[in-house]
Enzyme design. Structure first.
Site, PDB file in Angstrom:
ATOM      1  N   ASN A  11       0.959  -4.044  -4.433  1.00  0.00           N
ATOM      2  CA  ASN A  11       1.977  -3.215  -4.905  1.00  0.00           C
ATOM      3  C   ASN A  11       1.856  -1.726  -4.509  1.00  0.00           C
ATOM      4  O   ASN A  11       1.122  -1.023  -5.164  1.00  0.00           O
ATOM      5  CB  ASN A  11       2.324  -3.359  -6.277  1.00  0.00           C
ATOM      6  CG  ASN A  11       3.303  -2.321  -7.079  1.00  0.00           C
ATOM      7  OD1 ASN A  11       4.270  -1.626  -6.167  1.00  0.00           O
ATOM      8  ND2 ASN A  11       3.206  -1.871  -8.243  1.00  0.00           N
ATOM      9  N   TRP A  12       2.538  -1.453  -3.505  1.00  0.00           N
ATOM     10  CA  TRP A  12       2.327  -0.022  -2.960  1.00  0.00           C
ATOM     11  C   TRP A  12       2.946   1.008  -3.632  1.00  0.00           C
ATOM     12  O   TRP A  12       2.536   2.235  -3.256  1.00  0.00           O
ATOM     13  CB  TRP A  12       2.890   0.073  -1.299  1.00  0.00           C
ATOM     14  CG  TRP A  12       1.888  -0.444  -0.247  1.00  0.00           C
ATOM     15  CD1 TRP A  12       0.931  -1.128  -0.581  1.00  0.00           C
ATOM     16  CD2 TRP A  12       2.007  -0.139   1.128  1.00  0.00           C
ATOM     17  NE1 TRP A  12       0.224  -1.578   0.699  1.00  0.00           N
ATOM     18  CE2 TRP A  12       0.639  -0.906   1.631  1.00  0.00           C
ATOM     19  CE3 TRP A  12       2.729   0.525   1.839  1.00  0.00           C
ATOM     20  CZ2 TRP A  12       0.650  -0.856   2.964  1.00  0.00           C
ATOM     21  CZ3 TRP A  12       2.634   0.656   3.212  1.00  0.00           C
ATOM     22  CH2 TRP A  12       1.334   0.094   3.677  1.00  0.00           C
ATOM     23  N   LYS A  13       3.638   0.829  -4.307  1.00  0.00           N
ATOM     24  CA  LYS A  13       4.685   1.739  -5.278  1.00  0.00           C
ATOM     25  C   LYS A  13       5.042   3.009  -4.368  1.00  0.00           C
ATOM     26  O   LYS A  13       5.419   2.227  -3.120  1.00  0.00           O
ATOM     27  CB  LYS A  13       3.601   2.644  -6.163  1.00  0.00           C
ATOM     28  CG  LYS A  13       2.612   1.461  -7.063  1.00  0.00           C
ATOM     29  CD  LYS A  13       1.756   2.295  -8.044  1.00  0.00           C
ATOM     30  CE  LYS A  13       0.912   1.236  -8.806  1.00  0.00           C
ATOM     31  NZ  LYS A  13       0.655   1.330 -10.241  1.00  0.00           N
ATOM     32  N   HIS A 100       8.329  -4.468 -13.540  1.00  0.00           N
ATOM     33  CA  HIS A 100       7.022  -3.468 -13.657  1.00  0.00           C
ATOM     34  C   HIS A 100       6.946  -2.584 -14.831  1.00  0.00           C
ATOM     35  O   HIS A 100       8.241  -1.928 -14.855  1.00  0.00           O
ATOM     36  CB  HIS A 100       7.089  -2.953 -12.192  1.00  0.00           C
ATOM     37  CG  HIS A 100       5.617  -2.389 -12.057  1.00  0.00           C
ATOM     38  ND1 HIS A 100       5.092  -1.141 -12.600  1.00  0.00           N
ATOM     39  CD2 HIS A 100       4.480  -2.881 -11.248  1.00  0.00           C
ATOM     40  CE1 HIS A 100       3.804  -1.228 -12.430  1.00  0.00           C
ATOM     41  NE2 HIS A 100       3.420  -2.037 -11.503  1.00  0.00           N
ATOM     42  N   GLU A 169       0.629  -8.012 -16.478  1.00  0.00           N
ATOM     43  CA  GLU A 169      -0.209  -6.455 -16.153  1.00  0.00           C
ATOM     44  C   GLU A 169      -0.148  -5.764 -17.657  1.00  0.00           C
ATOM     45  O   GLU A 169       0.979  -5.151 -18.066  1.00  0.00           O
ATOM     46  CB  GLU A 169       0.629  -5.800 -15.356  1.00  0.00           C
ATOM     47  CG  GLU A 169       0.739  -6.428 -14.010  1.00  0.00           C
ATOM     48  CD  GLU A 169       1.013  -5.583 -12.822  1.00  0.00           C
ATOM     49  OE1 GLU A 169       0.253  -5.526 -12.018  1.00  0.00           O
ATOM     50  OE2 GLU A 169       1.889  -4.633 -12.897  1.00  0.00           O
ATOM     51  N   GLY A 175      -3.795   1.313 -13.361  1.00  0.00           N
ATOM     52  CA  GLY A 175      -4.258   2.524 -12.740  1.00  0.00           C
ATOM     53  C   GLY A 175      -5.025   3.234 -13.874  1.00  0.00           C
ATOM     54  O   GLY A 175      -5.555   4.682 -13.595  1.00  0.00           O
ATOM     55  N   SER A 213      -5.766  -2.310 -12.339  1.00  0.00           N
ATOM     56  CA  SER A 213      -7.272  -1.791 -12.007  1.00  0.00           C
ATOM     57  C   SER A 213      -7.999  -2.840 -11.487  1.00  0.00           C
ATOM     58  O   SER A 213      -9.230  -2.777 -11.604  1.00  0.00           O
ATOM     59  CB  SER A 213      -7.862  -1.192 -13.322  1.00  0.00           C
ATOM     60  OG  SER A 213      -7.299  -0.074 -13.712  1.00  0.00           O
ATOM     61  N   GLY A 234      -2.505  -2.713  -7.257  1.00  0.00           N
ATOM     62  CA  GLY A 234      -1.733  -1.359  -6.980  1.00  0.00           C
ATOM     63  C   GLY A 234      -2.377  -0.630  -6.016  1.00  0.00           C
ATOM     64  O   GLY A 234      -2.289  -0.706  -4.861  1.00  0.00           O
ATOM     65  N   GLY A 235      -2.964   0.454  -6.471  1.00  0.00           N
ATOM     66  CA  GLY A 235      -3.695   1.529  -5.816  1.00  0.00           C
ATOM     67  C   GLY A 235      -4.620   0.799  -4.738  1.00  0.00           C
ATOM     68  O   GLY A 235      -4.473   1.609  -3.752  1.00  0.00           O
TER      69      GLY A 235
HETATM   70  C1  PEP Z   1       0.330  -2.244 -10.222  1.00  0.00           C
HETATM   71  O1  PEP Z   1       0.763  -1.052 -10.243  1.00  0.00           O
HETATM   72  O2  PEP Z   1       0.996  -3.429 -10.542  1.00  0.00           O
HETATM   73  C2  PEP Z   1      -0.973  -2.264 -10.562  1.00  0.00           C
HETATM   74  C3  PEP Z   1      -1.589  -3.211 -10.906  1.00  0.00           C
HETATM   75  O3  PEP Z   1      -1.617  -1.108 -10.373  1.00  0.00           O
HETATM   76  P1  PEP Z   1      -3.165  -0.667 -10.127  1.00  0.00           P
HETATM   77  O4  PEP Z   1      -3.809  -1.934  -9.448  1.00  0.00           O
HETATM   78  O5  PEP Z   1      -3.310   0.584  -9.450  1.00  0.00           O
HETATM   79  O6  PEP Z   1      -3.655  -0.629 -11.633  1.00  0.00           O
END
Ligand code: PEP
Length: 252
Positions: A11-13, A100, A169, A175, A213, A234-235
């Protein structure tokens, strides 16, 4: 290590431009080279501005592209700044993230998410449906009741369960570098699977991912949970190295 199909979804956001194709290309190459070694599916959910460009640049696709949200309205309309599921499909999206927590925080309700699920299903998009409790809800012991509500209020039995991948999630884990304990996570994944089976009145086992995370260090902890069908990342998905290392370490 299991031979069950596992999903690794990025998920590039709000990240990326045309130059970010190098990330996509490296991940696509990795997927091509390792397509036989383990059963996995790699999907990158990128900003709407990049879906079509990446799709055209990818000569052979060993990964799929997805979007991160859509407007609930099916056709065109007076919705300034919005894009619907059909427009995303035409751009080359095969998957779409819905529900999300970053969008729930902006005011998306379970009812609105349901409308979005319906419009994405109408376009035959595959949905990555995110659910999860906040830190306060967790502390108050409400995790299961919140998850149940999010599922029940956004889904209907008549929806095609095989078009939906569930992503657990926990909001407090996105994050933050905080992750649930392995036992806690296993129980929650099992709970989501059993609730989905009730809603869809099916014996088929729904696919449930974990997101929050995930990184190259903690991924091996998660690999001990058989019930997890993959990860929403995500990140770490904004770097081809970090994303690929997660996959490599998962199968180590
Ligand atoms: C997300 O935004 O779906 C996510 C899981 O972010 P991160 O991996 O950065 O916690």
């Amino acid at each position: 290590m299991t031979n069950k199909l596992k999903y690794f979804i990025g998920n590039w956001k709000m990240f990326g431009d045309f130059g970010s194709f190098k990330i996509v290309s490296k991940i696509n190459q990795y997927s091509y080279k390792h397509q036989k070694s383990n059963k996995k599916k790699i999907i990158l959910c990128v900003p709407n501005t990049l879906i079509h460009y990446f799709k055209k640049k990818l000569k052979s696709e060993f990964i799929s592209l997805g979007a991160q949200n859509c407007h609930h309205h099916d056709g065109y309309g007076a919705f300034t700044g919005s894009v619907n599921a059909s427009m995303l499909k035409k751009m080359g999206a095969k998957f779409i993230i819905l529900g999300h927590s970053e969008n729930r925080t902006e005011g998306e309700t379970n009812q609105l998410i349901k409308k979005k699920i319906i419009s994405a299903l109408n376009q035959k998009l595959n949905i990555i449906f995110c659910i999860g409790e906040t830190y306060t809800e967790k502390k108050e012991g409400k995790t299961f009741s919140i998850l149940k509500k999010q599922l029940k209020n956004s889904l209907e039995r008549k929806f095609k369960m095989n078009k939906i991948i569930f992503a657990y999630e926990p909001v407090w884990s996105i994050g933050t570098n905080k992750i649930p304990s392995i036992d806690e996570l296993r129980n929650t994944i099992k709970f989501i699977k059993s609730e989905c089976k009730k809603i869809f009145k099916t014996k088929k086992i729904p696919r449930v991912l974990y997101g929050g995370s995930v990184n190259r260090k903690n991924i091996q902890l998660f690999s001990t949970i058989y019930e997890i069908d993959g990860f929403l990342i995500g990140g770490a998905s904004q770097s081809s190295k970090k994303f690929i290392d997660i996959i490599k370490n998962y199968y180590k």
